[in-house]
Design an enzyme around this catalytic site. Structure first.
Site, PDB file in Angstrom:
ATOM      1  CB  CYS A  10     -14.242   3.658  -8.410  1.00 14.01           C
ATOM      2  SG  CYS A  10     -12.883   2.943  -9.163  1.00 14.01           S
ATOM      3  CD  GLU A  19     -16.451  11.192   1.317  1.00 16.02           C
ATOM      4  OE1 GLU A  19     -17.279  11.340   2.132  1.00 16.02           O
ATOM      5  OE2 GLU A  19     -16.113  10.073   1.212  1.00 16.02           O
ATOM      6  CB  CYS A  59      -5.981  10.828   0.939  1.00 14.42           C
ATOM      7  SG  CYS A  59      -6.770   9.473   0.034  1.00 14.42           S
ATOM      8  CB  CYS A  72      -8.052   2.561   3.176  1.00 14.20           C
ATOM      9  SG  CYS A  72      -6.360   3.266   3.343  1.00 14.20           S
TER      10      CYS A  72
HETATM   11  N1  SAH Z   1      -8.519   2.905  -6.949  1.00 13.58           N
HETATM   12  C1  SAH Z   1      -7.110   3.056  -6.438  1.00 13.58           C
HETATM   13  C2  SAH Z   1      -6.942   3.993  -5.115  1.00 13.58           C
HETATM   14  C3  SAH Z   1      -7.916   4.201  -4.192  1.00 13.58           C
HETATM   15  S1  SAH Z   1      -8.350   3.237  -3.141  1.00 13.58           S
HETATM   16  C4  SAH Z   1      -6.670   1.745  -5.903  1.00 13.58           C
HETATM   17  O1  SAH Z   1      -7.498   0.842  -5.862  1.00 13.58           O
HETATM   18  O2  SAH Z   1      -5.461   1.611  -5.644  1.00 13.58           O
HETATM   19  C5  SAH Z   1      -6.776   3.147  -1.996  1.00 13.58           C
HETATM   20  C6  SAH Z   1      -6.491   1.709  -1.288  1.00 13.58           C
HETATM   21  O3  SAH Z   1      -7.595   1.354  -0.333  1.00 13.58           O
HETATM   22  C7  SAH Z   1      -6.436   0.719  -1.984  1.00 13.58           C
HETATM   23  O4  SAH Z   1      -5.422  -0.293  -1.953  1.00 13.58           O
HETATM   24  C8  SAH Z   1      -7.770   0.085  -1.980  1.00 13.58           C
HETATM   25  O5  SAH Z   1      -7.817  -1.254  -2.381  1.00 13.58           O
HETATM   26  C9  SAH Z   1      -8.022   0.141  -0.421  1.00 13.58           C
HETATM   27  N2  SAH Z   1      -9.138  -0.096   0.086  1.00 13.58           N
HETATM   28  C10 SAH Z   1     -10.317  -0.090  -0.576  1.00 13.58           C
HETATM   29  N3  SAH Z   1     -11.435  -0.281   0.210  1.00 13.58           N
HETATM   30  C11 SAH Z   1     -10.887  -0.927   1.450  1.00 13.58           C
HETATM   31  C12 SAH Z   1     -11.329  -0.947   2.865  1.00 13.58           C
HETATM   32  N4  SAH Z   1     -12.936  -1.223   2.989  1.00 13.58           N
HETATM   33  N5  SAH Z   1     -10.647  -1.449   3.768  1.00 13.58           N
HETATM   34  C13 SAH Z   1      -9.301  -1.089   3.741  1.00 13.58           C
HETATM   35  N6  SAH Z   1      -8.711  -0.649   2.368  1.00 13.58           N
HETATM   36  C14 SAH Z   1      -9.575  -0.777   1.339  1.00 13.58           C
HETATM   37 FE1  SF4 Z   2     -12.083   1.601  -7.500  1.00 11.35          FE
HETATM   38 FE2  SF4 Z   2     -12.139   1.143  -4.885  1.00 11.35          FE
HETATM   39 FE3  SF4 Z   2     -11.417  -0.696  -6.537  1.00 11.35          FE
HETATM   40 FE4  SF4 Z   2      -9.820   1.384  -6.110  1.00 11.35          FE
HETATM   41  S1  SF4 Z   2     -10.385  -0.059  -4.517  1.00 11.35           S
HETATM   42  S2  SF4 Z   2     -10.109   0.532  -7.951  1.00 11.35           S
HETATM   43  S3  SF4 Z   2     -11.351   3.067  -5.706  1.00 11.35           S
HETATM   44  S4  SF4 Z   2     -13.308  -0.046  -6.488  1.00 11.35           S
END
Ligand code: SAH
Ligand code: SF4
Length: 365
Positions: free
Chosen positions: A112, A92, A105, A341
């Site tokens: 992952c 996505e 984004c 996010c």
């Molecule tokens: N894998 C990378 C980038 C993708 S996630 C990382 O973890 O940084 C982008 C951001 O969204 C990250 O800070 C992640 O922790 C946050 N995130 C993941 N799941 C979420 C949720 N359900 N609600 C809010 N933020 C979330």
């Molecule tokens: Fe992977 Fe989601 Fe953790 Fe980012 S927040 S490292 S996308 S599992």
């Protein structure tokens, strides 16, 4: 016959490819401009290139775009595309318009491997790295749809890129860095390093390297300020703990008050949202030029957490601001279309029950 996707090439590789096919370096630069300044996918449109050369290019190469399966428009203007890749896996991509910018984004992996307990993407069973053409293809597809070519035009709609979609970008560093270098080419899409953000859950050995190679903004998904809790929320912490992570961030090249690290902190009700957590957060990042981004937890079907109350988020934010840090509370965007996010997860792999249930809710700690 196999056709080379030119989006998988760095500029140097494109030049080598042209040389191999008896085309000049100058020709390579012209092709690169058609692709990255004008967004063309068809060699026949490249009218400063001889017809015989265009025919040759048609025979040996393509300029790809991923296929769109579905587009969803949020009432707040956010757009999410579900994209199909050549092997039929899905990712996505999201466009978030704001007053002063438009942010794309991008996903860096299908799924992952890191299984952060609050993240929807981490529940997806199938994982593979995207290649450079699949990463760039997402951005260029958004630019196609928003009619945002040529890249040099005034009032561009896409001004910023965040690697915050599906996947952990630093576990796919070679393809992610290749794609980012192409995005930054002056004679191309021409996004400056200040407008690109790499978000990582803390793949410590790659942090300094990405700073040296790319020099883009760094966002760290922190989410907890002690190892005991972070081990549970962000399990990669068991391998690279907070001390390692903070050390690596202190060494991130080119940090200054105008180049600050963004700390992402998801606000989980009764889990990580106390006043004490806020005070410890301030202590943890002391001395590092920082911004803190508080992200209200975005729920997804089957998630084990709740979003902190607005009151707790405000109290938390005030403690941080009193300590002198900027602390914007990230307004969830595109929540109605599951584009916020951590909500991203293509439907190719339905959530596996065993995986959904394997986490002990941290509420009970
Ligand atoms: N894998 C990378 C980038 C993708 S996630 C990382 O973890 O940084 C982008 C951001 O969204 C990250 O800070 C992640 O922790 C946050 N995130 C993941 N799941 C979420 C949720 N359900 N609600 C809010 N933020 C979330
Ligand atoms: Fe992977 Fe989601 Fe953790 Fe980012 S927040 S490292 S996308 S599992």
């Amino acid at each position: 016959m196999f056709k080379q996707d030119l989006l998988d090439f760095s500029l140097e590789q494109l030049q080598d490819f042209c040389t191999l096919n008896e085309l000049s370096k100058f020709r390579a630069n012209q092709i690169s401009r058609w692709i990255y300044c004008f967004g063309h996918t068809c060699f026949d449109d490249m009218n400063n290139i001889a017809k015989s050369t265009r025919n040759l290019l048609n025979q040996i190469s393509v300029i790809s775009r991923p296929e769109i399966i579905e587009r969803q428009d949020s009432k707040d203007g956010t757009i999410k595309w579900l994209i199909k890749l050549k092997d039929n896996s899905e990712v996505e991509t999201v466009f978030i318009p704001q007053d002063d910018r438009g942010t794309v984004c991008l996903s860096s992996q299908v799924g992952c491997t890191l299984n952060c307990t609050f993240c929807h993407t981490g529940t997806q069973a199938l994982v593979r790295n995207l290649n450079s053409s699949e990463i760039l293809g997402q951005l260029m597809l958004v630019m196609d749809h928003l009619d945002d070519w040529p890249s040099g035009k005034n009032n561009r709609k896409v001004t910023n890129v965040v690697m915050m979609g599906m996947g952990e970008p630093l576990l796919n560093y070679s393809e992610v860095s290749k794609a980012i270098k192409i995005m930054m080419l002056d004679d191309g899409i021409s996004l400056s390093r200040r407008r690109i953000t790499l978000s990582t859950s803390g793949i410590v050995p790659m942090i300094e390297k990405s700073g040296i190679d790319l020099g883009v903004n760094l966002a760290i998904s922190l989410h907890a300020v002690n190892d005991e809790l972070r081990d549970k929320l962000v399990p990669i912490n068991k391998k690279y703990n907070l001390e390692n992570l903070i050390d690596a961030c202190k060494k991130y090249p080119a940090l200054s008050n105008s180049r600050r690290i963004t700390w992402e902190y998801v606000m989980l009700k009764d889990v990580n949202d106390t006043k004490e957590d806020a005070r410890n957060l301030v202590k943890l990042i002391e001395g590092i030029p920082s911004k803190i981004n508080l992200i209200p937890f975005n729920p997804w079907p089957g998630s084990l957490f709740e979003t902190s109350t607005q009151k707790n988020i405000d109290v938390f934010a005030n403690i941080i601001m009193d300590a002198g840090f900027a602390s914007p509370i990230r307004k969830p965007r595109g929540q109605d279309i599951f584009a916020a996010c951590g909500q991203l997860k293509s439907e190719t792999q339905k959530i596996r029950k065993s995986q959904a249930n394997k986490f002990v809710p941290v509420h009970s700690l």
